[in-house]
Scaffold this active site. Structure first.
Site, PDB file in Angstrom:
ATOM      1  N   GLN A 527     -16.937  46.687 -22.554  1.00 40.41           N
ATOM      2  CA  GLN A 527     -17.949  47.713 -22.419  1.00 40.41           C
ATOM      3  C   GLN A 527     -18.977  47.386 -23.486  1.00 40.41           C
ATOM      4  OE1 GLN A 527     -17.694  50.531 -20.297  1.00 40.41           O
ATOM      5  NE2 GLN A 527     -19.762  50.994 -20.960  1.00 40.41           N
ATOM      6  N   GLY A 528     -20.059  46.799 -23.073  1.00 41.56           N
ATOM      7  CA  GLY A 528     -21.017  46.321 -24.066  1.00 41.56           C
ATOM      8  C   GLY A 528     -22.213  47.214 -24.167  1.00 41.56           C
ATOM      9  N   GLY A 529     -23.150  46.758 -24.925  1.00 45.24           N
ATOM     10  CA  GLY A 529     -24.323  47.558 -25.211  1.00 45.24           C
ATOM     11  C   GLY A 529     -25.141  47.871 -23.982  1.00 45.24           C
ATOM     12  N   GLY A 531     -23.977  47.673 -20.741  1.00 44.88           N
ATOM     13  CA  GLY A 531     -23.222  48.002 -19.543  1.00 44.88           C
ATOM     14  C   GLY A 531     -21.814  47.458 -19.617  1.00 44.88           C
ATOM     15  N   VAL A 533     -18.581  45.053 -18.428  1.00 47.84           N
ATOM     16  CA  VAL A 533     -18.387  43.666 -18.029  1.00 47.84           C
ATOM     17  C   VAL A 533     -17.096  43.561 -17.236  1.00 47.84           C
ATOM     18  CG1 VAL A 533     -18.229  41.301 -18.834  1.00 47.84           C
ATOM     19  CG2 VAL A 533     -19.541  42.969 -20.144  1.00 47.84           C
ATOM     20  N   LYS A 547     -21.864  41.248 -15.651  1.00 48.47           N
ATOM     21  CA  LYS A 547     -22.325  42.339 -16.503  1.00 48.47           C
ATOM     22  C   LYS A 547     -23.130  43.293 -15.624  1.00 48.47           C
ATOM     23  CE  LYS A 547     -23.197  43.036 -20.939  1.00 48.47           C
ATOM     24  NZ  LYS A 547     -23.266  42.563 -22.253  1.00 48.47           N
ATOM     25  N   ASP A 644     -29.224  41.356 -31.424  1.00 49.80           N
ATOM     26  CA  ASP A 644     -27.926  42.038 -31.523  1.00 49.80           C
ATOM     27  C   ASP A 644     -26.797  41.039 -31.778  1.00 49.80           C
ATOM     28  OD1 ASP A 644     -26.171  44.133 -31.618  1.00 49.80           O
ATOM     29  OD2 ASP A 644     -26.063  44.420 -29.451  1.00 49.80           O
TER      30      ASP A 644
END
Ligand SMILES: *[C@@H]1O[C@H](CO)[C@@H](O)[C@H](O)[C@H]1NC(C)=O
Ligand SMILES: *[C@@H]1O[C@H](CO)[C@@H](O)[C@H](O)[C@H]1NC(C)=O
Ligand SMILES: *[C@@H]1O[C@H](CO)[C@@H](O)[C@H](O)[C@H]1NC(C)=O
Ligand SMILES: *[C@@H]1O[C@H](CO)[C@@H](O)[C@H](O)[C@H]1NC(C)=O
Ligand SMILES: *[C@@H]1O[C@H](CO)[C@@H](O)[C@H](O)[C@H]1NC(C)=O
Ligand SMILES: *[C@@H]1O[C@H](CO)[C@@H](O)[C@H](O)[C@H]1NC(C)=O
Ligand SMILES: *[C@@H]1O[C@H](CO)[C@@H](O)[C@H](O)[C@H]1NC(C)=O
Ligand SMILES: *[C@@H]1O[C@H](CO)[C@@H](O)[C@H](O)[C@H]1NC(C)=O
Ligand SMILES: *[C@@H]1O[C@H](CO)[C@@H](O)[C@H](O)[C@H]1NC(C)=O
Ligand SMILES: *[C@@H]1O[C@H](CO)[C@@H](O)[C@H](O)[C@H]1NC(C)=O
Length: 831
Positions: A527-529, A531, A533, A547, A644
């Site tokens: 769960q990334g910045g 959205g 994955v 993603k 990031d």
């Protein structure tokens, strides 16, 4: 102190040398060198002539012709016999000696007469070579047979490439190096580095009669106290034959000026390289406290990854517990149980990965197997330990037994040699039982661990709930519209499908839905910045990571597609490759190559997995990330500022090659890359540079800052956020800098690396990292310099100042999210 000595030296240097006339590289029976005259080697590398450091005393020496002010003299003929207030002349006499005469024709210094069998002819000549050797040949040919004398056989304080340090047993020559008395006095100082022959040969650094550092015995494969004798552009060797034993090195890059010298002021031996108008040195011995000779006394051993550094060998206890507790281990250890010295009464306990105990007074049996060695040791009551004598090619051969106290041992991960310590059999039995017990899980401990883990999970779950509620709310707002059309319904007039896009693979929504079982939670890997994955296997078997972007892009479809096309072309070994995208209504998805080892944070911050990353892996990862970032900044067709960079955005492939992910995404969200100011802070607190966090100013230098934080995290195995030293309210960067200033930077190392590291490389990395996190963007290096500094031993680097620390004004907000569960959260803070 040292800089003062240096400037004194430089100031004096001007008066050292009068303008000189270089004539030739050779003197013969009819020529001489006097006054300002010098010999210059054919390629102009070295120069020989007289010099006067303080004016009153004059010496004959060799220096680098190309280095301004000639402050480094690599060889001095008459270091202990100066010409005092008189000019000198160097002549080659008809009996084959090089002689320095003073004004009154008195011999001040002379080389030994040529040995018999090397008849001096009228063609005899001494030539200064481009490698720095001043070589006298009996017939002027310079061929090996004709060598009557050479300066390389009589080193001063410096070893040049090709010179030998050791012993020529045939000619009974000791090749040793001895420090100058002071910066302006070449006479023999008190520090000597030399080979001592004996059971196993070993190099010692002496201060007067006292040994202060030992290289570890030579075991046929290497020096057991110098586990990583490797460096780019250098070839090191230790040779031991019946005739000679020596250490020597060569440079593969012939333009590199290098030297190895005894540095009396710093009490160490040191290798220097000439770069950018300076001598730099990152390699020296002793290089850490465990290198101090016999630091832990007899039967003690040192381990840089242990606290305290000194331990007694198993079956031994401190001679004086009181002094041991005061961290004075030099008294060493004594047996807990006396040997019986009878038949089966004694046994052996193996110690792995050891710098062998000092062995010049040990006894070597060349043709004895290790099994037989054990018998030999058992049969001799004074034998304390045995080991293989020759590890050449990784095979144990021969036997060395110590019938003396075991001194100067240390444990490394980098050495592969075991030492068998003789103990009373009762001690061996007790140690075996203890080892077996350690392998069995302890019930009480197990219960405690289970309870703790359960507690942590509960907390994490609570944290996750908050997190999910938040995300869900956002998603709900964003996704009501697209969900209707998300079932692969293609709009005919969709511009993305009406153009031919040979260079941008478009994935069909249906394919992705099928591969992920309608984006089932089971397939979600992160769960990334931007959205979630998902991991998926396409029909052709290719594994991909998808993603699914959760945020609304500010861009239109065409713009987004152009962006993806651009990013897909940014390819590098250290960047995760974007394979294509899928656009379906408002839904945007990016398809990447799949990385089998997940992200870097799952290794370095994980108690169980961090041990899998030895220093070598970590260094390779650091270098890989730096190269990837360099490519983004300076080498790819579009300049990309990542914005990031963090451990969870570095993925690892099957071979643990690091690949930066999520680059370019900031662009897709309308992050304007052309201005240096953004309305939207995309990034993660803890990694954000102060100027970015406070003012939204981003640049390549803000990525450099994040990279610096990341390097410190990789080295320490700790997170920048969430790290606090007891009572001191220091963040990780401040802590790192404080230790660096105090010269204790090595304490930063993740204990899981347990002595596998090369101290000088670690220091270099820490220094680079600290330079990257400087307050002022302009004080931070560009990634090109970072890569250069990381990969070159001899780069000169400024001293770092105090790091700039962003305390994060949203600390409260951020603390809601579980920092220790590996959740990969990105702060997106609309301002
Ligand atoms: C060499 O000496 C001159 C003066 O003699 C000085 O101007 C110059 O800076 C020195 N160069 C170096 C590299 O120290
Ligand atoms: C040697 O140097 C001195 C002082 O710099 C100068 O006066 C003298 O002429 C030089 N001698 C020769 C032979 O060049
Ligand atoms: C040294 O050599 C030079 C040149 O060959 C000669 O003139 C001089 O006399 C020699 N000096 C001595 C002391 O032999
Ligand atoms: C030094 O030796 C040379 C050659 O042997 C000779 O010509 C010269 O006179 C001698 N000088 C003195 C001061 O003895
Ligand atoms: C160093 O080597 C020289 C020349 O072989 C020898 O005379 C000298 O004694 C040696 N010094 C030490 C400390 O071994
Ligand atoms: C170690 O063993 C190898 C292989 O037998 C041999 O070539 C080498 O000379 C030995 N080295 C020493 C120092 O005895
Ligand atoms: C060489 O080192 C000195 C002192 O360490 C430094 O002041 C100087 O700037 C350096 N010179 C270059 C050309 O890097
Ligand atoms: C061990 O040996 C030493 C000297 O050999 C002796 O003084 C000591 O009493 C012995 N210790 C035991 C426990 O037997
Ligand atoms: C080795 O033995 C010799 C002769 O007994 C002694 O002088 C020397 O100090 C010993 N070396 C070490 C390192 O103990
Ligand atoms: C035990 O070994 C040492 C060193 O090898 C040797 O000097 C001594 O003579 C040996 N003692 C016996 C009883 O064999």
């Amino acid at each position: 102190m040292r800089t003062r000595a240096l400037s004194l030296l430089l100031a004096l240097a001007a008066s050292f040398f009068s303008p000189s006339v270089a004539i030739t590289d050779t003197i013969d029976l009819t020529t001489s060198v006097s006054g300002n005259q010098t010999l210059l080697s054919a390629g102009g590398v070295f120069q020989l002539g007289f010099f006067s450091p303080t004016g009153a005393r004059t010496y004959l020496g060799i220096w680098y012709a190309s280095i301004p002010n000639k402050t480094i003299i690599v060889w001095v003929a008459n270091r202990n016999n100066p010409l005092v207030r008189t000019p000198g002349v160097l002549n080659l006499t008809s009996d084959g000696r090089l002689v320095i005469f003073d004004r009154r024709n008195t011999t001040v210094w002379s080389s030994p007469a040529a040995t018999t069998g090397n008849q001096i002819t009228t063609r005899a000549a001494a030539q200064l070579r481009d490698n720095g050797n001043f070589l006298l040949s009996s017939d002027g040919s310079g061929s090996p047979e004709s060598v009557a004398w050479q300066s390389f056989d009589y080193p001063t304080d410096t070893l040049l490439p090709g010179m030998k340090l050791g012993m020529d047993l045939k000619k009974r020559l000791s090749w040793n190096i001895t420090s100058w008395s002071s910066a302006t006095d070449p006479s023999s100082g008190i520090y000597t580095f030399k080979l001592v022959m004996g059971g196993l040969p070993e190099f010692f650094l002496f201060r007067g009669p006292e040994v202060i550092y030992a290289s570890g015995p030579f075991n046929g494969a290497g020096l057991t106290g110098v586990p990583n004798l490797r460096a780019p552009s250098f070839v090191f060797k230790v040779v031991s034959t019946r005739d000679e034993t020596y250490y020597s090195y060569a440079v593969t890059d012939l333009s590199l000026l290098s030297r190895f010298a005894v540095n009396g002021e710093a009490e160490r031996v040191q290798r220097y390289v000439w770069t950018n108008g300076n001598w730099s040195s990152f390699w020296y011995y002793p290089s850490d406290p465990c290198d101090s000779y016999a630091m832990c006394g007899p039967f003690g051993y040192c381990d840089m990854s242990a606290t305290p550094l000194c331990s007694c060998l198993p079956g031994f206890q401190p001679l004086s517990q009181q002094r041991w507790d005061l961290r004075d281990a030099t008294g060493g250890c004594v047996r807990s149980t006396n040997l019986t010295c009878a038949g089966a009464g004694d046994g052996f306990w193996p110690m792995n990965r050891m710098k062998l105990p000092q062995a010049t007074n040990a006894t070597v049996y060349a043709d004895v197997t290790l099994d037989r060695c054990r018998q030999v040791c058992l049969a001799n009551c004074s034998c304390r330990a045995y080991s293989a004598a020759n590890m050449s090619g990784g095979v144990s051969r021969g036997c060395v037994i110590w019938a003396i106290d075991l001194l100067d041992m240390r444990q490394y991960s980098g050495v592969v040699q075991d030492v068998y310590i003789r103990l009373a059999q009762s001690e061996v039995d007790a140690l075996s039982a203890a080892a077996a017990a350690r392998r069995r899980p302890n019930r009480k401990l197990l219960i405690a661990v289970v309870a703790t883990v359960a507690g942590v999970l509960l907390l994490a779950a609570i944290g996750c709930c908050c997190f999910w509620r938040n995300v869900k709310r956002k998603k709900l707002q964003a996704k009501t519209a697209p969900s209707a059309s998300s079932r692969g319904q293609r709009q005919i007039d969709d511009p993305i499908h009406s153009e031919e896009d040979l260079d941008l693979p478009l994935f069909d929504m249906d394919v992705l839905l099928a591969a992920t079982d309608n984006f089932a939670v089971d397939y979600m890997i992160g769960q990334g910045g931007f959205g979630s994955v998902y991991m998926a296997q396409l029909e052709d078997g290719q594994e991909v990571a998808i993603k699914r972007l959760s945020q609304k892009s500010l861009q239109g479809i065409g713009e987004f597609k152009n962006e993806v096309k651009l990013i897909a072309k940014v390819q590098h070994r250290n960047l995760v490759r974007l394979l294509g995208c899928c656009i379906d209504g408002d839904e945007r998805m990016l398809v990447y190559e799949f990385m089998h080892n997940n992200s870097l944070d799952t290794f370095i911050f994980d108690e169980g997995k961090r041990e899998q990353l030895a220093w070598k892996n970590r260094f390779d990862i650091i270098l890989g990330i730096a190269r990837g970032l360099l490519y983004l900044h300076e080498d790819s067709r579009v300049r990309i500022i990542h914005r990031d960079m963090k451990a969870s955005n570095v993925l690892l492939d099957r071979n643990m090659v690091p690949k930066i992910s999520d680059f370019g995404i900031a662009r897709m969200f309308g992050g304007d890359q052309t201005t240096e100011y953004t309305m939207k802070i995309i990034g993660t607190y803890g990694y954000m540079s102060p100027e970015y966090a406070l003012d939204g100013i981003f640049s390549m230098k803000s990525d450099v800052y994040s990279f610096g934080v990341l390097v410190i995290e990789i080295i320490t195995g700790r997170r920048n956020r969430g790290f606090y030293v007891d009572e001191l309210d220091l963040n990780l960067l401040c802590y790192a800098w404080t230790l660096w200033k105090e010269g204790r930077a090595v304490d930063l190392l993740d204990e899981a690396m347990a002595g596998t590291y090369d101290y000088s490389v670690v220091l270099r990395c820490i220094q680079v990292a600290l330079l990257c996190v400087q307050v002022h963007p302009r004080s931070r290096p560009l990634m090109s310099s970072v890569v250069m500094m990381l990969s070159s031993e001899n780069a000169t680097m400024p001293e770092p100042n105090e790091p700039g620390v962003n305390m994060g004004k949203n600390t409260l907000d951020m603390d809601l999210y579980p920092i220790h569960t590996g959740t990969n959260f990105t702060a997106v803070d609309a301002r």
